[in-house]
Scaffold this motif. Structure first.
Motif, PDB file in Angstrom:
ATOM      1  N   ALA C  55       0.862  -1.183   0.000  1.00  0.00           N
ATOM      2  CA  ALA C  55       0.000   0.000   0.000  1.00  0.00           C
ATOM      3  C   ALA C  55       0.895   1.229   0.000  1.00  0.00           C
ATOM      4  O   ALA C  55       2.079   1.136   0.288  1.00  0.00           O
ATOM      5  CB  ALA C  55      -0.881  -0.011   1.240  1.00  0.00           C
ATOM      6  N   ASP C  56       0.301   2.382  -0.357  1.00  0.00           N
ATOM      7  CA  ASP C  56       1.101   3.602  -0.354  1.00  0.00           C
ATOM      8  C   ASP C  56       1.026   4.298   0.994  1.00  0.00           C
ATOM      9  O   ASP C  56       1.996   4.856   1.483  1.00  0.00           O
ATOM     10  CB  ASP C  56       0.605   4.559  -1.441  1.00  0.00           C
ATOM     11  N   ILE C  57      -0.205   4.260   1.552  1.00  0.00           N
ATOM     12  CA  ILE C  57      -0.436   4.983   2.803  1.00  0.00           C
ATOM     13  C   ILE C  57      -1.211   4.068   3.733  1.00  0.00           C
ATOM     14  O   ILE C  57      -2.079   3.307   3.288  1.00  0.00           O
ATOM     15  CB  ILE C  57      -1.285   6.256   2.565  1.00  0.00           C
ATOM     16  N   ILE C  58      -0.881   4.099   5.010  1.00  0.00           N
ATOM     17  CA  ILE C  58      -1.670   3.362   5.979  1.00  0.00           C
ATOM     18  C   ILE C  58      -2.191   4.361   7.007  1.00  0.00           C
ATOM     19  O   ILE C  58      -1.417   5.132   7.586  1.00  0.00           O
ATOM     20  CB  ILE C  58      -0.839   2.254   6.648  1.00  0.00           C
ATOM     21  N   VAL C  59      -3.512   4.350   7.169  1.00  0.00           N
ATOM     22  CA  VAL C  59      -4.137   5.318   8.065  1.00  0.00           C
ATOM     23  C   VAL C  59      -4.399   4.637   9.407  1.00  0.00           C
ATOM     24  O   VAL C  59      -4.973   3.543   9.450  1.00  0.00           O
ATOM     25  CB  VAL C  59      -5.470   5.815   7.473  1.00  0.00           C
ATOM     26  N   VAL C  60      -3.944   5.264  10.477  1.00  0.00           N
ATOM     27  CA  VAL C  60      -4.176   4.724  11.819  1.00  0.00           C
ATOM     28  C   VAL C  60      -4.741   5.831  12.706  1.00  0.00           C
ATOM     29  O   VAL C  60      -4.655   7.002  12.352  1.00  0.00           O
ATOM     30  CB  VAL C  60      -2.870   4.165  12.434  1.00  0.00           C
ATOM     31  N   PRO C  61      -5.344   5.470  13.858  1.00  0.00           N
ATOM     32  CA  PRO C  61      -5.877   6.516  14.732  1.00  0.00           C
ATOM     33  C   PRO C  61      -4.786   7.481  15.175  1.00  0.00           C
ATOM     34  O   PRO C  61      -3.622   7.104  15.239  1.00  0.00           O
ATOM     35  CB  PRO C  61      -6.423   5.742  15.935  1.00  0.00           C
ATOM     36  N   ALA C  62      -5.172   8.703  15.507  1.00  0.00           N
ATOM     37  CA  ALA C  62      -4.190   9.745  15.756  1.00  0.00           C
ATOM     38  C   ALA C  62      -3.659   9.795  17.181  1.00  0.00           C
ATOM     39  O   ALA C  62      -3.022  10.756  17.550  1.00  0.00           O
ATOM     40  CB  ALA C  62      -4.781  11.105  15.381  1.00  0.00           C
ATOM     41  N   LYS C 100      -7.870   2.494  -3.793  1.00  0.00           N
ATOM     42  CA  LYS C 100      -8.374   1.363  -3.022  1.00  0.00           C
ATOM     43  C   LYS C 100      -8.170   1.655  -1.554  1.00  0.00           C
ATOM     44  O   LYS C 100      -7.181   2.279  -1.161  1.00  0.00           O
ATOM     45  CB  LYS C 100      -7.586   0.095  -3.351  1.00  0.00           C
ATOM     46  N   ALA C 101      -9.092   1.151  -0.723  1.00  0.00           N
ATOM     47  CA  ALA C 101      -8.914   1.272   0.729  1.00  0.00           C
ATOM     48  C   ALA C 101      -9.380  -0.030   1.350  1.00  0.00           C
ATOM     49  O   ALA C 101     -10.467  -0.519   1.041  1.00  0.00           O
ATOM     50  CB  ALA C 101      -9.710   2.444   1.281  1.00  0.00           C
ATOM     51  N   ALA C 102      -8.533  -0.634   2.206  1.00  0.00           N
ATOM     52  CA  ALA C 102      -8.886  -1.904   2.840  1.00  0.00           C
ATOM     53  C   ALA C 102      -8.617  -1.804   4.336  1.00  0.00           C
ATOM     54  O   ALA C 102      -7.563  -1.332   4.742  1.00  0.00           O
ATOM     55  CB  ALA C 102      -8.074  -3.037   2.233  1.00  0.00           C
ATOM     56  N   PRO C 103      -9.588  -2.246   5.160  1.00  0.00           N
ATOM     57  CA  PRO C 103      -9.418  -2.108   6.603  1.00  0.00           C
ATOM     58  C   PRO C 103      -8.732  -3.320   7.222  1.00  0.00           C
ATOM     59  O   PRO C 103      -8.745  -4.415   6.662  1.00  0.00           O
ATOM     60  CB  PRO C 103     -10.856  -2.028   7.090  1.00  0.00           C
ATOM     61  N   VAL C 222      -6.348   1.473   7.983  1.00  0.00           N
ATOM     62  CA  VAL C 222      -6.859   1.388   6.620  1.00  0.00           C
ATOM     63  C   VAL C 222      -5.665   1.470   5.669  1.00  0.00           C
ATOM     64  O   VAL C 222      -4.854   2.396   5.737  1.00  0.00           O
ATOM     65  CB  VAL C 222      -7.850   2.538   6.315  1.00  0.00           C
ATOM     66  N   TYR C 223      -5.518   0.434   4.821  1.00  0.00           N
ATOM     67  CA  TYR C 223      -4.446   0.420   3.824  1.00  0.00           C
ATOM     68  C   TYR C 223      -4.957   1.106   2.578  1.00  0.00           C
ATOM     69  O   TYR C 223      -6.002   0.751   2.043  1.00  0.00           O
ATOM     70  CB  TYR C 223      -4.046  -1.023   3.506  1.00  0.00           C
ATOM     71  N   VAL C 235      -2.155  13.241  -0.959  1.00  0.00           N
ATOM     72  CA  VAL C 235      -3.245  12.433  -0.412  1.00  0.00           C
ATOM     73  C   VAL C 235      -3.031  12.225   1.080  1.00  0.00           C
ATOM     74  O   VAL C 235      -3.947  12.400   1.889  1.00  0.00           O
ATOM     75  CB  VAL C 235      -3.350  11.082  -1.150  1.00  0.00           C
ATOM     76  N   ALA C 236      -1.782  11.911   1.460  1.00  0.00           N
ATOM     77  CA  ALA C 236      -1.473  11.685   2.871  1.00  0.00           C
ATOM     78  C   ALA C 236      -1.785  12.922   3.697  1.00  0.00           C
ATOM     79  O   ALA C 236      -2.424  12.844   4.750  1.00  0.00           O
ATOM     80  CB  ALA C 236      -0.004  11.301   3.020  1.00  0.00           C
ATOM     81  N   THR C 237      -1.341  14.075   3.183  1.00  0.00           N
ATOM     82  CA  THR C 237      -1.569  15.315   3.917  1.00  0.00           C
ATOM     83  C   THR C 237      -3.063  15.604   4.064  1.00  0.00           C
ATOM     84  O   THR C 237      -3.540  15.974   5.143  1.00  0.00           O
ATOM     85  CB  THR C 237      -0.897  16.500   3.184  1.00  0.00           C
ATOM     86  N   SER C 238      -3.813  15.386   2.978  1.00  0.00           N
ATOM     87  CA  SER C 238      -5.233  15.728   3.044  1.00  0.00           C
ATOM     88  C   SER C 238      -5.986  14.781   3.970  1.00  0.00           C
ATOM     89  O   SER C 238      -6.880  15.205   4.702  1.00  0.00           O
ATOM     90  CB  SER C 238      -5.853  15.755   1.639  1.00  0.00           C
ATOM     91  N   LEU C 239      -5.581  13.484   4.002  1.00  0.00           N
ATOM     92  CA  LEU C 239      -6.228  12.539   4.917  1.00  0.00           C
ATOM     93  C   LEU C 239      -5.942  12.925   6.361  1.00  0.00           C
ATOM     94  O   LEU C 239      -6.829  12.955   7.221  1.00  0.00           O
ATOM     95  CB  LEU C 239      -5.723  11.119   4.673  1.00  0.00           C
TER      96      LEU C 239
END
Lengths: 224, 132, 402
Positions: C55-62, C100-103, C222-223, C235-239
């Motif tokens: 994946a390019d970015i992985i989103v985790v809680p802050a 794509k986004a996968a949890p 979220v991957y 994209v990373a910054t905006s997320l």
């Protein structure tokens, strides 16, 4: 028939004339002693005959080949095929047993043959000591191993440098007896020595002094 | 002198196995006083180390039956490679102490015991063959 | 007695000297072999991490430590859990530049006794997932059913075994191939299974609720795959800067860069170490051979006068050196292999980097090259000796003292 023909040979080290225009000839089957005080040039003579050094001038014909002109690689071959060398300081390979020392010589000459090597040791009376290392042998025994090693490849010429110099009388006699046997079998012997008794055992004695041949004596009482 | 080298090696390895299994090569660090299977594997290695140490001592100080002792030590070495992991299960995660440290260390030490015992046996047999 | 007999005899009759040389050359091949295998393992670990992240970015809680926790789960195999509202997934999927986004949902098991360590359980959405699924597919052709799990290679359970997770019996249906990363210590299940496990955990008093919100369902990460043409940074910054989401982002590229920086550090340390061992050994070998030259002058003069040619003397020395290098080289490689393969887990945790041992063929190649390198070193060190000894002045040496 002559085996060795030295004609007008000189060896010059800088100022020093170690050999000065010496001519010697040795017949096939002859036993010759070379005598002289130290510095007389006998070591240089030994080195030249033994193909370990080359003369500055003159010809050295061994079996018709002028070894003064041969390359060092050819000299190795000639030494291996024609000459058996014996030194004052025994010179065994110290990590090999008596029989292995003899076999190394066979190996570089042709093929190692343990039976034959053991026979040669038998001839010098050391068959029982064949598996001993040099450090386990006395000086006399080591010298006898060297004699066995020198004769194993049936050389035409045995060249011995003070062979009894480090031996007691009993061992000296054993070695001289071996030489007599070899002589009877037709091997040519050249023995460099300063010991008159050893020289007396030979047929003919050549005396060197200051690099020059000064005297040649035929031994009247020589018994084959 | 030469006869003593291999028994001495076996003795040293045995001490390492026995002491190591309880200290720097121990299977677990007990935080809460509970013991898992890996702990008992460590205890078994303590016993095995003591056993091979006795063999090493016998080889060192008692003449006779050397071949037999070497064979026994080699067999004990094989057992030692099998105790942690095969005969006694260890923890499930490969990063845990018992599997990251104790098992490989014990395997290594036991293999060295086997090698030393095999070498000793070969020398012993060869010597025996020379003067029957 | 044969051509090989002479060098062999010399070596066996001087055991002290021979063993010293063998040990020295063993050090040479050991350092080269072990060092190379470690560096290669790190490289394949890095490649495998790249492949597994996918994946390019992985989103985790802050929350404060989640980013570090998450990286430790991936790299070191530690356990950890953090949650956010599952509703975020759809919003992230709909964000601009997201293809794509996968949890994934995490759950850490409890530690029962000394021998059961905490396990990291990772729930994946088998329809949306594009990172773990291809990996599971290598070992199992079908999807994970209810309560079925796949285990990483560092977990000793096999197919057919059952794992007890929060009093639930979870049959192991697949063992995954090793990746050299923290992913090897995790257990994978479907999102449905994860829901069951979360509820079971809740019953046992382990809370997984998002504290601020009153979310029904939770996810942990979220991957995200960024759409073609969109900038990953943007994209990373905006997320991350979305006012209501409160998320942190991990860019896999920077994570991989961190790992490869770590790898470069280890690799250069290994290189310096190998260099030092080799330089030192070369000097020692040169000195040893120089001493031998003197000691063995007489022996070689004797061999010369009984008919050995210069070439055969050179060959004799090189054969002796060759035998020593071969023995020492093999010994070093054997010791290196024993340590490297037995203590893989220890090395891995000590380095703290993805570490995946390369396959047998590559290792055999490294072993052969190490052996050749050692032999080359021996040949170089003894070449001078060979040259000198083959050129001895036979007559003068043998007559010394006359």
């Amino acid at each position: 028939m002559s085996l060795l023909e030295i004609k007008n040979v000189s060896k010059i080290y800088g100022e020093l004339k170690a050999l000065d225009n010496v001519s010697i000839h040795v017949d096939q089957g002859e036993w010759v002693a070379i005598m002289g005080p130290s510095g007389s040039g006998k070591s240089t003579m030994m080195n030249i005959i033994g193909c370990m050094d080359k003369p500055t001038m003159g010809e050295v014909l061994l079996d018709g080949v002028d070894i003064a002109k041969e390359s060092s690689k050819r000299l190795t071959d000639i030494r291996r095929d024609k000459i058996g060398l014996i030194f004052q300081q025994f010179h065994m390979v110290n990590y090999l047993t008596a029989v292995e020392n003899v076999m190394v010589s066979q190996y570089y000459h042709s093929m190692p043959d343990e039976e034959e090597a053991l026979e040669a040791l038998g001839r010098v009376g050391l068959r029982e000591r064949a598996r001993h290392l040099p450090s386990q042998l006395s000086g006399g025994e080591q010298q006898r191993v060297c004699v066995a090693r020198a004769l194993i490849n049936h050389p035409e010429l045995i060249l011995a440098d003070e062979p009894t110099g480090n031996l007691d009388e009993a061992n000296e006699n054993i070695v001289l007896d071996l030489f007599r046997q070899l002589h009877r079998e037709g091997t040519t012997l050249i023995v460099v020595t300063h010991d008159p008794e050893v020289a007396d055992a030979a047929q003919r004695t050549i005396v060197l002094e200051h690099g020059k041949l000064v005297k040649e004596v035929i031994n009247e009482h020589f018994e084959a | 002198m030469k006869k003593r080298v291999l028994p001495l090696v076996i003795l040293c390895l045995s001490v390492l196995i026995a002491v190591g299994s309880q200290t720097f090569l121990s299977p677990c660090v007990h935080e809460d006083g509970s013991f898992g299977a890996c702990h008992w594997a460590g205890q078994a290695m303590l016993g095995l180390g003591c056993l091979t140490a006795v063999m090493g001592l016998l080889l060192l100080f008692r003449p006779g039956s050397r071949s037999g002792l070497f064979i026994a030590a080699a067999a004990a070495g094989v057992l030692g490679t099998l105790i942690p992991g095969t005969l006694i299960a260890l923890c499930s995660m490969s990063a845990m102490r018992c599997r990251a440290i104790m098992q490989p260390a014990m395997t290594l030490l036991c293999c060295l015991v086997i090698l030393a015992a095999a070498a000793g046996l070969i020398l012993e047999e060869r010597k025996g063959g020379r003067k029957p | 007695m044969s051509a090989a007999g002479l060098p062999f005899k010399n070596l066996t009759r001087k055991p002290g000297r021979t063993w010293a040389l063998v040990l020295l050359t063993a050090f040479l091949s050991l350092s080269l072999f072990a060092g190379s295998v470690v560096v290669m393992s790190l490289q394949s670990g890095l490649r495998s991490l790249e492949a597994r992240l996918g994946a390019d970015i992985i989103v985790v809680p802050a929350a404060a430590k989640t980013k570090t926790d998450f990286q430790n789960i991936l790299l070191q195999g530690t356990t950890g859990a953090f949650y956010m509202d599952a509703g975020l997934l759809d919003q992230i999927a709909a964000a601009e530049g997201v293809e794509k986004a996968a949890p994934q949902t995490f759950l850490a098991t409890l530690k029962a006794d000394c021998c059961s360590s905490r396990l990291q359980v990772i729930g994946i959405d088998q329809q949306a997932d594009f990172t773990v699924q291809p990996w599971i597919a290598q070992s199992s052709s079908r999807e994970l059913g209810p309560l079925e799990v796949a285990v990483g290679s560092d977990i000793s359970a096999g197919v057919g075994d059952t794992l007890r997770i929060y009093r639930q019996s979870c049959p192991v249906v697949a063992r995954l191939s090793p990746t050299g990363t923290g992913l090897d210590t995790a257990v994978y299940c479907s999102m449905e299974t994860m829901k069951t496990l979360l509820e079971a955990a809740e019953e046992m008093g382990v809370s997984h609720k998002v504290t601020s919100d009153n979310a029904e369902e939770v996810i942990s990460a979220v991957y995200v795959k960024v759409a073609e043409g969109a900038s990953v940074d943007q994209v990373a910054t905006s997320l991350m800067s979305h006012p209501r989401w409160k998320v942190a982002v991990v860019q896999t590229r920077s994570m991989i860069t961190d790992v490869s920086d770590g790898l470069a550090g280890v690799a250069s340390a290994v290189k310096v170490l190998i260099g030092a061992v080799w330089a030192l050994s070369f000097v020692i070998l040169l000195v040893v051979f120089a001493l031998l030259t003197n000691e063995r002058k007489r022996e070689f003069a004797v061999l010369r006068l009984i008919g050995a040619s210069r070439r055969s003397l050179r060959r004799l020395i090189l054969t002796e050196t060759g035998l020593v290098c071969l023995l020492g080289g093999c010994l070093g490689i054997a010791v290196g292999a024993a340590v490297i393969f037995l203590f893989t887990a220890l090395i891995e945790s000590a380095l703290g980097l993805p570490y995946l041992t390369p396959d047998g063929g590559k290792i055999a190649l490294v072993a052969v090259l190490s052996l050749l390198g050692t032999a080359l070193m021996g040949a170089l060190a003894s070449a001078r000796t060979a040259w000198h000894l083959s050129r001895v002045d036979t007559g003068s040496i043998l007559r010394e003292g006359n």
